[in-house]
Design a protein around this motif. Structure first.
Motif, PDB file in Angstrom:
ATOM      1  N   TRP A 780       0.833  -1.208   0.000  1.00 35.58           N
ATOM      2  CA  TRP A 780       0.000   0.000   0.000  1.00 35.58           C
ATOM      3  C   TRP A 780       0.860   1.247   0.000  1.00 35.58           C
ATOM      4  CZ3 TRP A 780      -0.126   3.686   3.967  1.00 35.58           C
ATOM      5  CH2 TRP A 780      -1.123   4.662   3.852  1.00 35.58           C
ATOM      6  N   SER A 781       0.393   2.291  -0.676  1.00 38.56           N
ATOM      7  CA  SER A 781       1.087   3.582  -0.657  1.00 38.56           C
ATOM      8  C   SER A 781       0.089   4.714  -0.750  1.00 38.56           C
ATOM      9  CB  SER A 781       2.094   3.675  -1.811  1.00 38.56           C
ATOM     10  OG  SER A 781       1.417   3.656  -3.054  1.00 38.56           O
ATOM     11  N   LEU A 782       0.396   5.795  -0.066  1.00 37.72           N
ATOM     12  CA  LEU A 782      -0.411   7.006  -0.102  1.00 37.72           C
ATOM     13  C   LEU A 782       0.510   8.176   0.196  1.00 37.72           C
ATOM     14  CD1 LEU A 782      -3.120   8.526  -0.246  1.00 37.72           C
ATOM     15  CD2 LEU A 782      -3.373   8.108   2.221  1.00 37.72           C
ATOM     16  N   GLY A 783       0.740   9.010  -0.829  1.00 34.61           N
ATOM     17  CA  GLY A 783       1.640  10.137  -0.636  1.00 34.61           C
ATOM     18  C   GLY A 783       3.026   9.668  -0.237  1.00 34.61           C
ATOM     19  N   ASN A 784       3.502  10.186   0.895  1.00 37.04           N
ATOM     20  CA  ASN A 784       4.829   9.805   1.367  1.00 37.04           C
ATOM     21  C   ASN A 784       4.842   8.524   2.191  1.00 37.04           C
ATOM     22  OD1 ASN A 784       5.855  12.088   0.154  1.00 37.04           O
ATOM     23  ND2 ASN A 784       5.799  13.328   2.017  1.00 37.04           N
ATOM     24  N   TRP A 785       3.675   7.974   2.463  1.00 37.30           N
ATOM     25  CA  TRP A 785       3.580   6.792   3.312  1.00 37.30           C
ATOM     26  C   TRP A 785       3.496   5.514   2.480  1.00 37.30           C
ATOM     27  CZ3 TRP A 785       4.279   6.696   8.451  1.00 37.30           C
ATOM     28  CH2 TRP A 785       4.178   7.916   9.157  1.00 37.30           C
ATOM     29  N   GLY A 786       3.998   4.451   3.051  1.00 33.47           N
ATOM     30  CA  GLY A 786       3.892   3.149   2.416  1.00 33.47           C
ATOM     31  C   GLY A 786       3.891   2.052   3.467  1.00 33.47           C
ATOM     32  N   ALA A 787       3.299   0.929   3.129  1.00 32.39           N
ATOM     33  CA  ALA A 787       3.289  -0.223   4.036  1.00 32.39           C
ATOM     34  C   ALA A 787       3.197  -1.489   3.214  1.00 32.39           C
ATOM     35  CB  ALA A 787       2.118  -0.142   5.021  1.00 32.39           C
ATOM     36  N   THR A 788       3.850  -2.524   3.682  1.00 33.04           N
ATOM     37  CA  THR A 788       3.778  -3.823   3.023  1.00 33.04           C
ATOM     38  C   THR A 788       3.478  -4.892   4.062  1.00 33.04           C
ATOM     39  OG1 THR A 788       6.172  -4.167   3.251  1.00 33.04           O
ATOM     40  CG2 THR A 788       5.393  -3.200   1.189  1.00 33.04           C
TER      41      THR A 788
END
Length: 886
Positions: A780-788
């Motif tokens: 997942w990504s949104l703007g400057n954030w990301g997570a896997t």
């Protein structure tokens, strides 16, 4: 964890999808990466317009950023975590196999899997896998490439062809092909790093600190070229996941004043865990376009990896546990050595004591004077890798492409032992030994051409590819220092009782019937005998191939390939492959392949010679195991014959579904029949009568065992791969890449020579790697954030060689990471692998695997299966990392 897996399955299957391989990390890229359907591939076809979805054979593409951002400092572990059909053991105490771990693909050994670097064949490791245990059950006897030498940051993409391709690429391409493509950007700087540690719980202290720093820089080369440089340094600390040996516990209770002298005190006397390592790896990739449009290119790979591992503990005296009354016998290295030789001046006037005899008196030596609390040898290995390629490629005015290239490569493994002895040398024994070096040299020369042959009746030109190859493969064993393999003066000591008054001696007799007592000591450095015989063996081969592929109709692609190879060692072989893809509708395609393949026996397999000391599973019984070349007098004494090639027949059939834009689902079934599998024979026990017939067997000694390479069994591998991917656009909630991969794989032994392969190994070939595996990835990504989030499912498995009868249960592991782009050029991340601290089942207390209640482990300290199972036994790993791009 099951809920997460089911959520992923439901979300993808609801769209008609089902599983996939790894993909790029959008949180660290400004633009949306190409989807799986858009990836143009170069492996398995010589056309330049094929994508993953259009391939006639199943293929996965893993991006370089996915490989580089994994917090495993070893390419083997990265692939094992992300590719369901790829398996590699943890290898805790496995002789040299701990330094060069042998993976398997689809349950087949590493030398039935072809690895290429920028489309050029990668060289083999110098190590032939002769260590026998659960760690090598799927790769026993193999000699494949060492993937650990590849720095992840250098990789642009990895293509994994899950199909036989020997007719296209030559020997070894039975299970599939791994083709690494390396970065070629002419600008930019990237620096990556991570720092992490295991938090294992269960009473174990935090350990296994892992630190890594890697860098890549792209430079222009002239006006139309590039020079891309990558370097990686990684250092990994020892992990320990076992109690001490019950014999050491009994020793400490019996001799409390000597307890602090026990190895690794107050920890376990031997260490079951991941060995420490210190590695440097580098890669250079360069190309320059000439004025005529052609390109001159070169690339190089270098690696230096130093590692060491614990061996088994040697108990100095026989002790009895005061609480449980278990008795543990001293290690044979601590048997008394008699120092007065019959031929010495002190006994020159004695009768009945011949030369070669020894006097049974009080003048003795014992290695307890070296190691009063016993010793645990430490085995060291240094692996070095160099691979270099240079070539010239281009396209002429008629559209014909050409690629002329040469490669040279050397891989070596130097081994040494510390904190051990050569018992046969007695008090003159050193405690540190250089055991020698294994070396693999390879030289390749290739000419490849393609031509787009226009056939009016066809929907596309016929891609006509042809080429020729010359290969020179050389295997060497370089001698260790003399004490590492010496048979010293105390190897065999016939004992005599001498009367100081009469000066008469008589043989010391014992037993029923009475026989002379002979004190014996093992030869060579204890734990791993030094290389005693130099080896220099070579093999030259020539090959030619032709490959045709075209869209004969708008919706029908056909391909056919043939290859001829001639080897100096065994003769020639001819191979073929056919493949087809039919686009039934706009969103349904059927595909299939049929091919023949082979694996040529390597000079290493035909010529390796080693001697090691090991213990029988679940016991304290020590044995010497000698592996000898099929051409040696020792191997031929026990029936060895010249090796012949392995031969294979591969079939695959599949369906490709693209019901929605960006949704890709593939389902492929396969069958791989391999005949004349190369393995290692049964272990033949050496007797005194054998030594009397062949004096060369004295190096192994009475009670030792001999084994050799041979063709001994046939296998059939069957399985399915279900692969799917879909990137969700969540609007204001960002993007979510969902990927899922499932693999079912089972190998059956269809015929075999019982003198070559045991029933235990037959079970392990079927079940040592889980027959069912699945990987779910949410990115997942949104703007400057990301997570896997990665969820890994491992089905049941067995290690019949080490733990007969035990079925290890299915497990799941979860990896999670969150990242934030703090600056335009800097991304910080934190996360964990196996965050819920999953462990494989502990070893069960059975007749074959006795668990001592005072320690909770086996006699050698094992608590968990020594292989680590499919995901290891180190527990949860937490880390922080950064990526800086300029």
């Amino acid at each position: 964890m099951k809920a997460v897996l089911m959520l992923g399955l439901t979300s993808i299957l609801a769209l008609g999808s089902s599983a996939v391989v790894a993909q790029t990390k959008p949180a660290e890229q400004a633009e949306t990466p190409p989807t799986e359907m858009q990836e143009v591939i170069i492996t398995g076809t010589r056309r330049t317009d094929r994508t993953v979805a259009e391939s006639s054979a199943p293929i996965d593409v893993i991006s370089g950023s996915e490989l580089a951002t994994q917090t495993t400092s070893n390419m083997l572990d990265t692939l094992s975590n992300r590719v369901p059909s790829f398996n590699v053991g943890q290898n805790s105490i496995s002789d040299a196999s701990s330094f060069v771990r042998a993976p398997s693909l689809r349950g087949l050994p590493s030398d039935e899997m072809l690895v290429m670097l920028n489309g050029k064949r990668m060289n083999r490791s110098a190590l032939v896998q002769v260590y026998q245990g659960g760690e090598t059950e799927l790769a026993f006897g193999s000699q494949g490439p060492d993937l650990a030498s590849i720095p992840s940051i250098a990789v642009k993409a990895l293509e994994i062809l899950r199909d036989g391709a020997s007719a296209q690429y030559g020997s070894d391409a039975i299970a599939g092909v791994l083709n690494y493509q390396f970065r070629d950007n002419p600008s930019g700087i990237e620096i990556d790093g991570h720092l992490g540690q295991y938090f294992p719980g269960q009473g174990y202290k935090n350990d296994g600190t892992d630190r890594q720093v890697a860098a890549n820089i792209g430079l222009p080369l002239g006006g139309q070229g590039f020079l891309n440089l990558s370097a990686e340094w990684a250092k990994y600390d020892q992990t320990v996941r076992n109690p001490t040996r019950p014999s050491a516990l009994a020793f400490a209770e019996t001799f409390p004043n000597l307890a602090p002298d026990l190895p690794h005190y107050p920890g376990p006397v031997q260490q079951w865990g991941t060995p420490p390592s210190d590695a440097f790896k580098a890669f250079a990739n360069a190309g320059i376009k000439l004025d005529n449009g052609d390109q001159l290119y070169l690339f190089m790979n270098y690696a230096n990896i130093e590692a060491n591992e614990s061996f088994n503990y040697r108990l100095p005296v026989t002790v009895t546990d005061p609480n449980t009354h278990d008795t543990f016998t001293n290690h044979p290295a601590f048997n008394n050595i008699f120092l007065d030789a019959c031929a010495s001046a002190a006994f020159a006037t004695y009768s009945g004591c011949p030369a070669g005899g020894y006097v049974n008196d009080a003048n003795i030596f014992n290695f307890a004077s070296f190691y009063p609390a016993g010793f645990t040898p430490r085995f060291f290995g240094t692996t070095q890798q160099f691979f270099g390629a240079v070539g010239y490629k281009g396209t002429n005015a008629w559209g014909m492409t050409y690629d002329i290239s040469g490669t040279t490569a050397t891989n070596s493994l130097a081994v040494s032992l510390q904190d051990t002895i050569n018992p046969s040398l007695g008090p003159q024994s050193p405690e540190n030994f250089y055991d020698g070096k294994f070396v693999q040299n390879e030289r390749n020369f290739n000419v490849d051409v393609t031509y787009p042959w226009q056939v009016p009746a066809f929907a596309s030109p016929v891609t006509v590819a042809a080429g020729a190859e010359y290969r020179d493969e050389n295997y060497q064993q370089l001698l260790g220092d003399q004490p590492s393999y010496a048979a010293g003066p105390y190897t065999s000591q016939p004992l005599y009782n001498c009367n100081a008054v009469t000066h008469a001696c008589t043989p010391d007799m014992a037993g029923t019937p009475a026989a002379q007592v002979v004190a014996t000591q093992s030869t060579a450095s204890n734990g791993y005998g030094g290389i005693a015989a130099s080896v220099d063996a070579s093999q030259i081969s020539y090959a030619g191939y032709i490959d045709l592929e075209a869209d004969v109709l708008k919706n029908l692609t056909l391909g056919i390939a043939g290859r001829y190879e001639d080897y100096s060692s065994f003769g020639n072989t001819t191979l073929g492959k056919v493949q087809a893809r039919w686009k039934a509708t706009d969103w349904v395609a059927l595909r299939g392949t049929a091919s023949t393949g082979f694996h040529a026996p390597t000079p290493g397999q035909s010529s390796v010679e080693t001697l090691s000391t090991t213990f029988l599973p679940g016991t304290t019984t020590q044995v010497q195991i000698g592996t000898y070349p099929v051409t040696s007098s020792i191997a031929q004494f026990f029936g060895a014959k010249a090796l012949r090639p392995e031969e294979s027949t591969n079939f695959s059939a599949g369906i490709v579904l693209t019901p929605l834009e960006r949704l890709l689902v593939t389902l492929d079934a396969y069958q791989i029949d391999v005949r004349h599998r190369i393995g290692i024979s049964q272990q033949f026990t050496v007797t005194a009568a054998d030594i009397a017939q062949l004096a060369a067997l004295s190096y192994v000694g009475p009670g030792g065992t001999v084994q050799y390479f041979t063709n001994g069994f046939n296998t059939r591998t069957q399985g399915i791969d279900l692969v799917g991917t879909y990137p969700f656009d969540l609007g204001n909630l960002g993007r979510l890449g969902t990927t899922l991969a499932y693999n079912y794989n089972k190998t059956d032994v269809t015929s075999y020579d019982p003198a070559v392969i045991s029933n235990a190994r037959i079970v392990d070939i079927q079940h040592n790697a889980p027959n069912n595996r699945a990987n779910l990835s949410l990115d997942w990504s949104l703007g400057n954030w990301g997570a896997t989030l990665y969820e890994n499912y491992y089905g049941t498995w067995r290690d019949e060689n080490d733990y007969p009868g035990q079925l290890f249960s299915a497990k799941e592991t979860t990896d999670f990471e969150v990242s934030y782009q703090t600056l335009r050029w800097l991304t910080l991340a934190a996360g964990g692998r196996n965050i819920f601290n999953a462990y494989p089942d502990a070893i069960a207390n059975t007749a074959a695997s006795h668990i001592y209640p005072q320690t909770g482990g086996e006699s050698d300290g094992e608590k968990y299966p020594r292989t680590g199972g499919p995901f290891g036994f180190n527990g949860a790993f937490w880390y922080v990392r950064f990526v800086a791009r300029f």
